[in-house]
Design a protein around this motif. Structure first.
Motif, PDB file in Angstrom:
ATOM      1  N   LYS A  40      37.784  45.411  45.187  1.00  0.00           N
ATOM      2  CA  LYS A  40      37.480  44.295  46.081  1.00  0.00           C
ATOM      3  C   LYS A  40      36.705  43.176  45.374  1.00  0.00           C
ATOM      4  O   LYS A  40      36.544  42.087  45.936  1.00  0.00           O
ATOM      5  N   THR A  41      36.233  43.418  44.154  1.00  0.00           N
ATOM      6  CA  THR A  41      35.473  42.397  43.429  1.00  0.00           C
ATOM      7  C   THR A  41      36.282  41.726  42.319  1.00  0.00           C
ATOM      8  O   THR A  41      35.753  40.838  41.634  1.00  0.00           O
ATOM      9  N   LEU A  42      37.520  42.129  42.122  1.00  0.00           N
ATOM     10  CA  LEU A  42      38.280  41.669  40.959  1.00  0.00           C
ATOM     11  C   LEU A  42      38.523  40.163  40.959  1.00  0.00           C
ATOM     12  O   LEU A  42      38.694  39.558  39.898  1.00  0.00           O
ATOM     13  N   PHE A  43      38.555  39.551  42.144  1.00  0.00           N
ATOM     14  CA  PHE A  43      38.905  38.133  42.228  1.00  0.00           C
ATOM     15  C   PHE A  43      37.701  37.263  42.563  1.00  0.00           C
ATOM     16  O   PHE A  43      37.860  36.070  42.833  1.00  0.00           O
ATOM     17  N   ASP A  44      36.503  37.880  42.538  1.00  0.00           N
ATOM     18  CA  ASP A  44      35.302  37.101  42.850  1.00  0.00           C
ATOM     19  C   ASP A  44      35.119  35.943  41.872  1.00  0.00           C
ATOM     20  O   ASP A  44      34.652  34.860  42.266  1.00  0.00           O
ATOM     21  N   ASP A  45      35.442  36.158  40.613  1.00  0.00           N
ATOM     22  CA  ASP A  45      35.265  35.126  39.589  1.00  0.00           C
ATOM     23  C   ASP A  45      36.607  34.631  39.053  1.00  0.00           C
ATOM     24  O   ASP A  45      36.713  34.243  37.890  1.00  0.00           O
ATOM     25  N   LEU A  46      37.609  34.656  39.933  1.00  0.00           N
ATOM     26  CA  LEU A  46      38.939  34.204  39.525  1.00  0.00           C
ATOM     27  C   LEU A  46      39.433  33.187  40.553  1.00  0.00           C
ATOM     28  O   LEU A  46      40.418  33.389  41.262  1.00  0.00           O
ATOM     29  N   LYS A  52      35.046  27.745  35.996  1.00  0.00           N
ATOM     30  CA  LYS A  52      34.951  28.913  35.127  1.00  0.00           C
ATOM     31  C   LYS A  52      35.638  30.077  35.834  1.00  0.00           C
ATOM     32  O   LYS A  52      35.553  30.204  37.056  1.00  0.00           O
ATOM     33  N   TRP A  53      36.313  30.889  35.061  1.00  0.00           N
ATOM     34  CA  TRP A  53      36.937  32.069  35.657  1.00  0.00           C
ATOM     35  C   TRP A  53      36.909  33.228  34.662  1.00  0.00           C
ATOM     36  O   TRP A  53      36.784  33.030  33.458  1.00  0.00           O
ATOM     37  N   ASN A  54      37.017  34.423  35.208  1.00  0.00           N
ATOM     38  CA  ASN A  54      36.904  35.636  34.399  1.00  0.00           C
ATOM     39  C   ASN A  54      38.026  36.604  34.801  1.00  0.00           C
ATOM     40  O   ASN A  54      38.065  37.076  35.937  1.00  0.00           O
ATOM     41  N   THR A  55      38.936  36.870  33.871  1.00  0.00           N
ATOM     42  CA  THR A  55      40.049  37.785  34.147  1.00  0.00           C
ATOM     43  C   THR A  55      39.793  39.194  33.623  1.00  0.00           C
ATOM     44  O   THR A  55      40.648  40.063  33.744  1.00  0.00           O
ATOM     45  N   LEU A  95      39.911  42.218  36.237  1.00  0.00           N
ATOM     46  CA  LEU A  95      41.291  42.470  36.654  1.00  0.00           C
ATOM     47  C   LEU A  95      42.080  43.159  35.558  1.00  0.00           C
ATOM     48  O   LEU A  95      42.831  44.116  35.817  1.00  0.00           O
ATOM     49  N   ALA A  96      41.927  42.710  34.311  1.00  0.00           N
ATOM     50  CA  ALA A  96      42.646  43.324  33.188  1.00  0.00           C
ATOM     51  C   ALA A  96      42.194  44.762  32.981  1.00  0.00           C
ATOM     52  O   ALA A  96      43.004  45.650  32.677  1.00  0.00           O
ATOM     53  N   GLN A  97      40.908  45.012  33.148  1.00  0.00           N
ATOM     54  CA  GLN A  97      40.405  46.376  33.013  1.00  0.00           C
ATOM     55  C   GLN A  97      41.019  47.278  34.079  1.00  0.00           C
ATOM     56  O   GLN A  97      41.456  48.399  33.784  1.00  0.00           O
ATOM     57  N   TYR A  98      41.061  46.780  35.301  1.00  0.00           N
ATOM     58  CA  TYR A  98      41.585  47.587  36.408  1.00  0.00           C
ATOM     59  C   TYR A  98      43.091  47.806  36.271  1.00  0.00           C
ATOM     60  O   TYR A  98      43.581  48.929  36.404  1.00  0.00           O
ATOM     61  N   ALA A 130      45.003  29.583  51.354  1.00  0.00           N
ATOM     62  CA  ALA A 130      45.641  30.660  52.131  1.00  0.00           C
ATOM     63  C   ALA A 130      46.769  31.309  51.330  1.00  0.00           C
ATOM     64  O   ALA A 130      46.971  32.534  51.401  1.00  0.00           O
ATOM     65  N   ILE A 131      47.506  30.514  50.560  1.00  0.00           N
ATOM     66  CA  ILE A 131      48.584  31.065  49.730  1.00  0.00           C
ATOM     67  C   ILE A 131      47.990  31.952  48.632  1.00  0.00           C
ATOM     68  O   ILE A 131      48.500  33.035  48.338  1.00  0.00           O
ATOM     69  N   GLY A 132      46.909  31.488  48.004  1.00  0.00           N
ATOM     70  CA  GLY A 132      46.251  32.310  46.989  1.00  0.00           C
ATOM     71  C   GLY A 132      45.739  33.620  47.565  1.00  0.00           C
ATOM     72  O   GLY A 132      45.867  34.687  46.952  1.00  0.00           O
ATOM     73  N   GLU A 133      45.167  33.544  48.758  1.00  0.00           N
ATOM     74  CA  GLU A 133      44.684  34.762  49.419  1.00  0.00           C
ATOM     75  C   GLU A 133      45.833  35.701  49.755  1.00  0.00           C
ATOM     76  O   GLU A 133      45.687  36.924  49.684  1.00  0.00           O
ATOM     77  N   GLU A 134      46.986  35.134  50.116  1.00  0.00           N
ATOM     78  CA  GLU A 134      48.150  35.968  50.407  1.00  0.00           C
ATOM     79  C   GLU A 134      48.646  36.671  49.143  1.00  0.00           C
ATOM     80  O   GLU A 134      49.058  37.840  49.185  1.00  0.00           O
ATOM     81  N   ALA A 135      48.607  35.956  48.009  1.00  0.00           N
ATOM     82  CA  ALA A 135      49.002  36.592  46.744  1.00  0.00           C
ATOM     83  C   ALA A 135      48.078  37.761  46.426  1.00  0.00           C
ATOM     84  O   ALA A 135      48.536  38.841  46.018  1.00  0.00           O
ATOM     85  N   VAL A 136      46.778  37.555  46.632  1.00  0.00           N
ATOM     86  CA  VAL A 136      45.810  38.638  46.392  1.00  0.00           C
ATOM     87  C   VAL A 136      46.053  39.781  47.361  1.00  0.00           C
ATOM     88  O   VAL A 136      46.010  40.959  46.980  1.00  0.00           O
TER      89      VAL A 136
END
Length: 488
Positions: free
Chosen positions: A28-34, A143-146, A149-152, A370-376
């Protein structure tokens, strides 16, 4: 087994954490910084205004890697009706939605994002994309951090591979900036070492029982020509006790279990019940690690949320034909230079739809959010369906195997001969005192018999002496009488 579809528990994380020690970030935290501007997940959206006059080929532009941008979608907008459907004949402005998908890999000629990409995961700061507003003029650089997500999505599979296949250990494993702690690594071959330790214990008891039997067959203690005394007798009891108990320990440790494997992963033959149970658990854990890795391979095509987003953007672009591109007319403006304008026709809508679902007007950043949230959401649902389901099944099977191992270790080794040495010593002392008392009584009896014998012999000697004296007196009288006779 828990049903992953009925809850949000992340059994994939739980299984990977348990099997490898490679502790994944919470899903649930993977997209906090993305996020891009205005908190839009997975993308930055800027929308420059391109004018209100007609431009041939406007709607045919856009798509993937257009105008040095990841994805571009052209759309029309009624200048004073941002969030409503304009009346037919309303003059429309031309706009572009320039979309930068965060976390893609490759250069300017890269292909659309795919689950088969292999992102390393990193932290980035843009040199030209701002985090506020649609015009890319306000706020700070995004700024963003992937890396989480890559680890998971990818590091977890690499960690499972270490357990499912040689070297069967996650010790020293590190991937995408996340390392397995020395206190948390999993080494399946350690199961073999523990099992072999129990086998060595069985051999110790077997060898001990054999040696004790040899000693037990020798003359030790009272009645022995080589050994004598209470200590030696007690030692004899101890040897006999050890023989019985060592044989019992061997029998108990060699007992069977409901699930057992006779050969370890690294090829050692195992003989004791605990060792075979550990080898069974070892094989189950390895198999479940492989099952999880195979589940990840099956899911890999869906492993990229950027790919989910790309699919949604493609669909949104196509459905603009139904909402906008096919519902416009041309109108010549007034004045000497009558410029051609695009105007709304019947059925024109300022709306982004995807698979029939409305997300909002294309000019509104909340639509793209909303589209980004749907992708997530779609990525998360896919991970829950494929990965968490496999994780829940693996956890249950491993728990079953470990319960069987616990059963193999449940009972304590019990003594066949339950007498303690203190009890043996007490009994031995009592026996010795009894024997001593009996000996003393026997000695007194023999002494009394000897005295009686001696007294009897003395009595008989006295009687003999008296008889001899009587006979001598009689002989003397006869001799005196004979002399008297001769004298007369």
């Amino acid at each position: 087994m828990p049903d992953p579809s009925m809850n949000n528990d992340d059994y994939w994380k739980k299984a990977v954490d348990m099997l490898t020690g490679y502790v994944l970030p919470d899903r649930k935290t993977l997209f906090d910084d993305l996020k891009g501007n205005d908190g839009i997940p997975l993308m930055h959206v800027r929308m420059p205004h391109k004018g209100s006059d007609y431009q041939p080929g406007f709607v045919s532009g856009g798509g993937w890697r257009y105008d040095n941008t990841d994805y571009v979608i052209p759309f029309y907008n009624a200048p004073k009706s941002w969030a409503s459907d304009p009346e037919p004949g309303t003059v429309l402005d031309r706009w572009w939605a320039y979309i930068t998908i965060l976390g893609t890999i490759g250069g300017d000629d890269r292909k659309p994002p795919s689950g088969y990409d292999n992102p390393g995961g990193n932290e980035n700061t843009s040199e030209y994309l701002k985090d506020k507003g649609r015009y890319n003029k306000d706020g700070e650089y995004i700024k963003w951090n992937t890396r989480p997500l890559a680890q998971y999505a990818h590091g977890s599979a690499a960690a499972l591979n270490k357990i499912a296949y040689p070297p069967y250990t996650s010790r020293g494993f590190s991937d995408r900036g996340l390392s397995v702690d020395d206190s948390a690594y999993v080494d399946l071959l350690s199961f073999t070492e523990v099992g072999r330790a129990f086998d060595r214990a069985v051999k110790f008891f077997e060898d001990g029982a054999r040696r004790m039997k040899e000693w037990d067959g020798k003359e030790i203690g009272e009645g022995s020509d080589k050994w004598s005394g209470t200590g030696a007798s007690l030692f004899k009891h101890l040897v006999h006790k050890l023989v019985r108990n060592y044989e019992g320990y061997t029998e108990q440790l060699r007992g069977g279990s409901s699930h057992a494997v006779d050969v370890s992963l690294d090829g050692y033959a195992l003989s004791s019940k605990p060792a075979r149970a550990l080898a069974y658990a070892q094989s189950v854990i390895r198999q479940e690690a492989e099952n999880l890795y195979m589940a990840w391979l099956a899911w890999r095509a869906d492993s990229s949320p950027q790919a989910w987003l790309y699919g949604l953007l493609q669909q949104a672009h196509l459905e603009l034909f139904d909402n906008q591109y096919d519902h416009v007319d041309l109108k010549t403006g007034s004045g000497r230079i009558g410029r051609m304008h695009t105007v709304a026709a019947a059925g024109f809508r300022q709306m982004i739809t995807i698979e029939g679902k409305e997300y909002g007007p294309p000019s509104d950043l909340s639509t793209w959010k909303a589209i980004g949230e749907e992708a997530v959401r779609r990525w998360d649902h896919s991970a829950q369906e494929w990965l968490s389901t496999a994780g829940a099944q693996a956890i249950e099977r491993i728990n079953e195997a470990m319960r069987d191992v616990v059963k193999a270790f449940d009972g304590k080794l019990s003594d066949r001969d339950k007498q303690s040495l203190s009890e043996i010593a007490t009994k031995e002392q009592a026996d010795n005192e009894r024997k001593k008392s009996e000996k003393e009584r026997e000695d007194i009896r023999k002494q009394n018999e000897e005295e009686i014998r001696k007294n009897d012999e003395a009595r008989k000697q006295a009687e003999k002496d008296r008889e001899d004296a009587r006979r001598q007196n009689e002989e003397d009288r006869r001799e005196a009488k004979r002399e008297q006779e001769l004298a007369r």
